[in-house]
Design a protein around this motif. Structure first.
Motif, PDB file in Angstrom:
ATOM      1  N   GLY A   1       0.826  -1.194   0.000  1.00  0.00           N
ATOM      2  CA  GLY A   1       0.000   0.000   0.000  1.00  0.00           C
ATOM      3  C   GLY A   1       0.863   1.247   0.000  1.00  0.00           C
ATOM      4  N   ARG A   2       1.079   1.795   1.194  1.00  0.00           N
ATOM      5  CA  ARG A   2       1.823   3.053   1.283  1.00  0.00           C
ATOM      6  C   ARG A   2       3.307   2.876   1.563  1.00  0.00           C
ATOM      7  N   ALA A   3       3.774   1.655   1.730  1.00  0.00           N
ATOM      8  CA  ALA A   3       5.213   1.437   1.864  1.00  0.00           C
ATOM      9  C   ALA A   3       5.892   1.956   0.602  1.00  0.00           C
ATOM     10  N   ASP A   4       6.910   2.792   0.784  1.00  0.00           N
ATOM     11  CA  ASP A   4       7.529   3.456  -0.369  1.00  0.00           C
ATOM     12  C   ASP A   4       8.701   2.634  -0.875  1.00  0.00           C
ATOM     13  N   VAL A   5       8.377   1.485  -1.446  1.00  0.00           N
ATOM     14  CA  VAL A   5       9.416   0.573  -1.937  1.00  0.00           C
ATOM     15  C   VAL A   5       9.771   0.919  -3.380  1.00  0.00           C
ATOM     16  N   PRO A   6      11.009   0.654  -3.780  1.00  0.00           N
ATOM     17  CA  PRO A   6      11.427   0.979  -5.150  1.00  0.00           C
ATOM     18  C   PRO A   6      11.016  -0.106  -6.135  1.00  0.00           C
ATOM     19  N   LEU A   7      11.159   0.198  -7.406  1.00  0.00           N
ATOM     20  CA  LEU A   7      10.976  -0.800  -8.442  1.00  0.00           C
ATOM     21  C   LEU A   7      12.083  -1.852  -8.358  1.00  0.00           C
ATOM     22  N   SER A   8      11.738  -3.071  -8.696  1.00  0.00           N
ATOM     23  CA  SER A   8      12.738  -4.124  -8.823  1.00  0.00           C
ATOM     24  C   SER A   8      13.495  -3.932 -10.146  1.00  0.00           C
ATOM     25  N   PRO A   9      14.561  -4.679 -10.390  1.00  0.00           N
ATOM     26  CA  PRO A   9      15.217  -4.584 -11.703  1.00  0.00           C
ATOM     27  C   PRO A   9      14.243  -4.822 -12.850  1.00  0.00           C
ATOM     28  N   ARG A  10      13.350  -5.768 -12.712  1.00  0.00           N
ATOM     29  CA  ARG A  10      12.328  -6.004 -13.739  1.00  0.00           C
ATOM     30  C   ARG A  10      11.431  -4.784 -13.876  1.00  0.00           C
ATOM     31  N   GLY A  11      11.068  -4.183 -12.741  1.00  0.00           N
ATOM     32  CA  GLY A  11      10.223  -2.989 -12.771  1.00  0.00           C
ATOM     33  C   GLY A  11      10.899  -1.821 -13.458  1.00  0.00           C
ATOM     34  N   ARG A  12      12.212  -1.689 -13.278  1.00  0.00           N
ATOM     35  CA  ARG A  12      12.932  -0.600 -13.944  1.00  0.00           C
ATOM     36  C   ARG A  12      12.952  -0.818 -15.456  1.00  0.00           C
ATOM     37  N   LEU A  13      13.075  -2.060 -15.887  1.00  0.00           N
ATOM     38  CA  LEU A  13      12.995  -2.349 -17.318  1.00  0.00           C
ATOM     39  C   LEU A  13      11.598  -2.028 -17.852  1.00  0.00           C
ATOM     40  N   GLN A  14      10.580  -2.347 -17.073  1.00  0.00           N
ATOM     41  CA  GLN A  14       9.217  -2.009 -17.477  1.00  0.00           C
ATOM     42  C   GLN A  14       9.045  -0.496 -17.602  1.00  0.00           C
ATOM     43  N   ALA A  15       9.666   0.252 -16.692  1.00  0.00           N
ATOM     44  CA  ALA A  15       9.599   1.714 -16.762  1.00  0.00           C
ATOM     45  C   ALA A  15      10.229   2.220 -18.054  1.00  0.00           C
ATOM     46  N   GLU A  16      11.352   1.624 -18.447  1.00  0.00           N
ATOM     47  CA  GLU A  16      12.001   2.028 -19.696  1.00  0.00           C
ATOM     48  C   GLU A  16      11.103   1.747 -20.900  1.00  0.00           C
ATOM     49  N   LEU A  17      10.431   0.613 -20.894  1.00  0.00           N
ATOM     50  CA  LEU A  17       9.548   0.268 -22.000  1.00  0.00           C
ATOM     51  C   LEU A  17       8.339   1.197 -22.051  1.00  0.00           C
ATOM     52  N   LEU A  18       7.816   1.562 -20.886  1.00  0.00           N
ATOM     53  CA  LEU A  18       6.708   2.514 -20.849  1.00  0.00           C
ATOM     54  C   LEU A  18       7.141   3.874 -21.383  1.00  0.00           C
ATOM     55  N   ALA A  19       8.320   4.322 -20.964  1.00  0.00           N
ATOM     56  CA  ALA A  19       8.814   5.613 -21.446  1.00  0.00           C
ATOM     57  C   ALA A  19       9.002   5.585 -22.960  1.00  0.00           C
ATOM     58  N   ALA A  20       9.514   4.468 -23.480  1.00  0.00           N
ATOM     59  CA  ALA A  20       9.694   4.348 -24.930  1.00  0.00           C
ATOM     60  C   ALA A  20       8.347   4.351 -25.648  1.00  0.00           C
ATOM     61  N   ARG A  21       7.354   3.714 -25.055  1.00  0.00           N
ATOM     62  CA  ARG A  21       6.027   3.691 -25.674  1.00  0.00           C
ATOM     63  C   ARG A  21       5.474   5.104 -25.851  1.00  0.00           C
ATOM     64  N   PHE A  22       5.685   5.952 -24.851  1.00  0.00           N
ATOM     65  CA  PHE A  22       5.102   7.293 -24.879  1.00  0.00           C
ATOM     66  C   PHE A  22       6.019   8.346 -25.486  1.00  0.00           C
ATOM     67  N   ALA A  23       7.198   7.948 -25.934  1.00  0.00           N
ATOM     68  CA  ALA A  23       8.178   8.931 -26.408  1.00  0.00           C
ATOM     69  C   ALA A  23       7.656   9.754 -27.580  1.00  0.00           C
ATOM     70  N   ARG A  24       6.846   9.156 -28.438  1.00  0.00           N
ATOM     71  CA  ARG A  24       6.341   9.864 -29.624  1.00  0.00           C
ATOM     72  C   ARG A  24       4.859  10.207 -29.507  1.00  0.00           C
ATOM     73  N   VAL A  25       4.306  10.072 -28.320  1.00  0.00           N
ATOM     74  CA  VAL A  25       2.896  10.418 -28.091  1.00  0.00           C
ATOM     75  C   VAL A  25       2.814  11.846 -27.585  1.00  0.00           C
ATOM     76  N   PRO A  26       2.066  12.715 -28.217  1.00  0.00           N
ATOM     77  CA  PRO A  26       1.922  14.083 -27.693  1.00  0.00           C
ATOM     78  C   PRO A  26       1.290  14.057 -26.310  1.00  0.00           C
ATOM     79  N   ILE A  27       1.951  14.666 -25.336  1.00  0.00           N
ATOM     80  CA  ILE A  27       1.469  14.668 -23.952  1.00  0.00           C
ATOM     81  C   ILE A  27       1.538  16.090 -23.414  1.00  0.00           C
ATOM     82  N   ASP A  28       0.468  16.511 -22.750  1.00  0.00           N
ATOM     83  CA  ASP A  28       0.420  17.852 -22.155  1.00  0.00           C
ATOM     84  C   ASP A  28       0.758  17.864 -20.678  1.00  0.00           C
ATOM     85  N   ALA A  29       0.521  16.755 -19.976  1.00  0.00           N
ATOM     86  CA  ALA A  29       0.723  16.739 -18.531  1.00  0.00           C
ATOM     87  C   ALA A  29       0.997  15.316 -18.068  1.00  0.00           C
TER      88      ALA A  29
END
Length: 215
Positions: A22-50
């Motif tokens: 829940g509110r425990a502020d735990v970091p992403l695992s190595p797998r989670g960090r790779l998922q973050a990179e893939l998400l960022a790549a997915r949105f790299a060419r998507v127009p975003i305002d906020a």
């Protein structure tokens, strides 16, 4: 028309071990960090305002990765913090059933929204804190926004945007690092895509992330 991309954060060790989170502020695992990179790549060419985010680092890391591609600052919203799961934080499903049998029976019953987590929030509490944000998103100016948050928080927010009971959160799932797209036009929300994980499937074979009690 507005477009909202609701992004659930990636894997943490709690998720991998199927422990309540829940509110425990735990970091992403190595797998989670790779998922973050893939998400960022997915949105790299998507127009975003906020880009809006929970203040917890597992969501904020993904929000920042996405925002950096667009030279945007992340709008940190405390109301996007995950459900306070109280004394079930860090427990496995078996431990929750054993230590809190009355809660578990009520939680798996017909009206889970009204059932508070032991020492924590109920889904009804979560819905009340999300109400102002849901109203803002429905009535605000047209824009494209990414909202990085957590399992229960995003599922309740989807219910609020669609105007359906909070208990309907059980009728759909949002996997780790998934994207749910909602359009808003004339104050009405519609789902364009639900629990999309296509960006994870081929690059790293991440199509089936671990379950979690809460993230």
């Amino acid at each position: 028309m507005s477009l909202l991309y609701l992004v659930r954060h990636g894997e943490t060790n709690h998720n991998a071990e199927e422990r309540g989170l829940g509110r425990a502020d735990v970091p992403l695992s190595p797998r989670g960090r790779l998922q973050a990179e893939l998400l960022a790549a997915r949105f790299a060419r998507v127009p975003i305002d906020a880009v809006l985010s929970s203040p917890l680092q597992r969501a904020l890391a993904i929000a920042r990765a996405i925002a950096d591609h667009h030279a945007l600052a992340v709008d940190v919203r405390p109301e996007l913090t995950e459900l306070d799961v109280g004394e079930t934080e860090g427990l496995t499903y078996a431990e929750i059933r054993e230590r809190f049998p009355d809660f578990y029976r009520a939680w798996t019953g017909d009206d889970p929204a009204a059932v508070p987590m032991p020492g924590g929030e109920s889904l009804a509490d979560l819905a009340r804190r999300l109400e102002p944000l849901a109203a803002e998103l429905l009535a605000g100016p047209d824009r494209v926004a990414v909202i990085a948050s957590h399992n229960f928080t995003l599922r309740v927010l989807v219910c609020q945007l669609l105007g359906i009971p909070v208990a309907s959160f059980r009728n759909f799932r949002l996997d780790l690092a998934s994207v749910t797209t909602i359009s808003i036009q004339h104050g009405r929300a519609a789902i364009q895509a639900l629990n999309d994980v296509c960006h994870l499937e081929e690059p790293l074979n991440l199509a089936a992330p671990a379950r979690s009690v809460s993230t």
